[in-house]
Design an enzyme around this catalytic site. Sequence first.
Site, short mmCIF file in Angstrom:
data_model
loop_
_atom_site.label_atom_id
_atom_site.label_comp_id
_atom_site.label_asym_id
_atom_site.label_seq_id
_atom_site.Cartn_x
_atom_site.Cartn_y
_atom_site.Cartn_z
N LYS A 1 -6.59 10.21 -3.20
CA LYS A 1 -7.14 8.97 -3.75
C LYS A 1 -7.94 9.26 -5.01
O LYS A 1 -8.97 9.91 -4.97
CB LYS A 1 -8.02 8.26 -2.73
CG LYS A 1 -8.17 6.79 -3.06
CD LYS A 1 -8.70 6.00 -1.90
CE LYS A 1 -8.23 4.56 -1.98
NZ LYS A 1 -8.89 3.70 -1.01
N THR B 1 0.85 -1.19 0.00
CA THR B 1 0.00 0.00 0.00
C THR B 1 0.88 1.23 0.00
O THR B 1 1.98 1.21 0.55
CB THR B 1 -0.95 -0.02 1.22
OG1 THR B 1 -1.77 1.13 1.19
CG2 THR B 1 -0.20 -0.07 2.55
N TRP C 1 -4.10 5.27 -4.91
CA TRP C 1 -3.42 6.30 -4.13
C TRP C 1 -2.38 7.07 -4.93
O TRP C 1 -1.67 6.52 -5.76
CB TRP C 1 -2.68 5.69 -2.95
CG TRP C 1 -3.55 5.18 -1.86
CD1 TRP C 1 -3.67 3.89 -1.45
CD2 TRP C 1 -4.41 5.94 -1.02
NE1 TRP C 1 -4.55 3.81 -0.41
CE2 TRP C 1 -5.02 5.05 -0.12
CE3 TRP C 1 -4.74 7.31 -0.94
CZ2 TRP C 1 -5.93 5.46 0.85
CZ3 TRP C 1 -5.65 7.72 0.03
CH2 TRP C 1 -6.23 6.80 0.89
N GLU D 1 -4.57 -2.53 5.20
CA GLU D 1 -4.14 -3.03 6.51
C GLU D 1 -5.25 -3.74 7.28
O GLU D 1 -5.00 -4.35 8.32
CB GLU D 1 -3.64 -1.86 7.38
CG GLU D 1 -2.34 -1.22 6.93
CD GLU D 1 -2.51 -0.15 5.87
OE1 GLU D 1 -3.56 -0.13 5.17
OE2 GLU D 1 -1.60 0.69 5.72
P1 AMP Z 1 -6.60 1.20 0.67
O1 AMP Z 1 -5.56 0.80 1.66
O2 AMP Z 1 -6.04 1.53 -0.66
O3 AMP Z 1 -7.69 0.19 0.62
O4 AMP Z 1 -7.25 2.56 1.17
C1 AMP Z 1 -7.83 2.67 2.44
C2 AMP Z 1 -8.31 4.08 2.65
O5 AMP Z 1 -9.31 4.43 1.71
C3 AMP Z 1 -8.92 4.35 4.01
O6 AMP Z 1 -7.97 4.55 5.02
C4 AMP Z 1 -9.73 5.60 3.70
O7 AMP Z 1 -8.92 6.76 3.70
C5 AMP Z 1 -10.22 5.34 2.30
N1 AMP Z 1 -11.56 4.72 2.35
C6 AMP Z 1 -11.84 3.41 2.24
N2 AMP Z 1 -13.17 3.20 2.35
C7 AMP Z 1 -13.74 4.40 2.55
C8 AMP Z 1 -15.09 4.86 2.76
N3 AMP Z 1 -16.12 4.03 2.76
N4 AMP Z 1 -15.26 6.19 2.96
C9 AMP Z 1 -14.23 7.05 2.95
N5 AMP Z 1 -12.95 6.68 2.75
C10 AMP Z 1 -12.70 5.38 2.56
#
Ligand code: AMP
Length: 546
Positions: A440, A183, A445, A330
Amino acid sequence: MAMQRTPLLMSRLIDRGAELAPNVEIVTATASGTRRHTYAESRNRAHQLAHALADAGVGIGDRVGTFMWNGSRHLEAYHAVAGMGAVLHTLNIRLSAHDLEYIINHAEDKVIIADADALPLLEAIAGRIPSVQKVVVAVEDGFEDWHTTVAPAEDYEAFIAGKPTRYEWPAIAETAPLGLCYTSGTTGRPKGVEYEHRSQYLHTMAICMTDSMGLSATDAVCGIVPMFHVMGWGMPWAGLMLGCKQVMPHRFMDPARILRLMADEGVTLSAGVPTIWQGVKAAYEANPSGYDLSQLSRLTCGGAAPPPSLIRWYWDALGVEMIQGWGMTETSPLATLSRRVMQRAHIDLSPDEQSANVAKAGQVMPGLELGIFDDDFNRLPHDGEAVGEILVRGPWICAEYYQNPQPDSFHDDWLITGDVGKIDADGYVIISDRSKDLVKSGGEWISSVDLENHIVALPGVAQACVVAQPHPRWGERPVALVILDDGADVPEARILEHCATAFAKWQLPDDVLHVKDIPLTSTGKMDKKTVRAGLAAEGYKLPSLR
Ligand code: AMP
C-alpha cells in the site's frame, strides 16, 4: 393488514441538508480560487442530473461511472445516482489503463461522468469499453478544449441545463445496490464491492455518532480521501444528510494548497490517509504563521496506520485530535475507530495514554462483530497478546464480490480481512501485520503477485518476489527481488520498462535486486515475511541474497 416498514433508502437522507440548511455552502477548489454553490443550488442541480441521466437511458440498477476528483459535481453525481436508484460506480483515477478497462467492462457502465482533466486516461482505452454510451464531461477552468472519442460526449452543464429541479425518487428495496467500488486483489483482476442503500444508510448514521467522527451540522468537512475510494469514507453522504459545509480540494492535492483551503474555509474536520497528514504537517512547519487552523478540531486518518509521532504532533502543535479508522473497501469502509477518549474509564488517562489510544486501530463500530481467529478459524482471546487473522461481519460488511465468487475471502458469514492483529482487554483492535500479499503506497494498492507474474513473463527471468518496504513518505513501496536464468542478463531498467507496459508509474518497484535465491517457507512458498524483515534490517544488502 400488516404495516409496511419504511425501507432504509439513501433518498431519505440526501435531500435533508438542503431542506434544513439551504444556504450552507459547498466549496470546490479551482485553478483561480474556489467555486461555490449553496445546498439549495446543489440539490436542484442533482435532481436535474437525475433527469438528464434518466433521459439518457439510465434506469434503476444501471451503473453510472464517475471518473472525478472531489468536487461539487461529483457530489451531485452521488446525490442524483443514489436518489434515482441507479448505481454509482466510482472509478479510481490512479489506476492503470489495463485495470480501468477491465473494471468498466466488468461493471458494464452505461454512462461515465468524467472531469475534463482526467479525460486523457479514459482516451487511452477508447474503443475498448463498448457498454459506455455517453460521456458527460465536467469542465473546470483551463480545460475548455477537452476532447474524447470514448463515446458521444456532452458538457455536464449542457447535459443538465433546463431539466426539472425535482425528481421523484423511486421507491425501491432497501437491499437495492447504490454504489460499486473495485478493490485490488492479491491475484487476478480487481474485485467489485457493491454497496446497498441499507448498508450505506446505517454506515452514515454510525460515522456521525459522537464516539465516531462526531459529525454535526455545524461542521465544515473537507474530505481529502478521494470520493473514488469507498464512497469517500461516507463523508459525502453524512454531509448531504446533515447540511454541513463541504469543502472539496478537487485535483489540487498539494499539501500547502490543502492547508490554505482548510484555513480559508474554516474547516473543522478533515479525512485522509497518513501520507496526506505527513505532507500537511511538513507544509505547516515550513510556514507556521501562514495558516489559521483555529477552527480545525478532528482529522480522521485511515487506510494505513498513522505513526504515533504524527498523532502526537497534531495534538501538541495544533490541538487537533487525530481519529484513527480501520476498514476496507469491503467494509463500507469504517469498521473500527479510535479516539483519545471513547470510554468513561479513559476520561482521566494522561495525555500520553490518550494519544496511545489513537495509535490503535480502534473499537468496533456499533452493529458490527469483529474477532481474531487462528488458521482453523478458532476464536482467539481478546487479551492483547494473542495474534490472529481479523474477521468481521455486520450490516455494512460485504458478503460477496460483484459477479465474482471468491469463497476464500469469506468464512461462514464472516469477511476474512487479510489483516492480522490483536484485541486488547479494552476492546481496541491493534493491527500488526497483513496476510494479504499487497503493497500500500500512499493509500493506493499495488499487487505484489501481479507484479511478480508480470516480471517472470520476461525472457531470462526465473523467479521474482515483490515485497513492501517501509517508506517515510508513502508508507510502503514495492521492492522486487529477481533471480535470472543461468547466463541471462536482464538489467533493472529492462525489468522496469517491461512493468511499465502494464502498471501505472507509481506502481513500479523502487528497486529491482538481482539475487541468487529467495528464502522459502516450510511449505515451499516464498517466505515474504523473512524477505521483508531482512531487507528492512539490512538496508537491501542481505549477503545471503546477493
Ligand atoms: P482499502 O480496501 O483500499 O480501503 O484497503 C483496506 C486495507 O487497508 C485494510 O485491509 C488494511 O490492510 C489497510 N488499512 C486500512 N486502515 C488501516 C489502519 N488504520 N491501520 C493499518 N492498516 C489499515
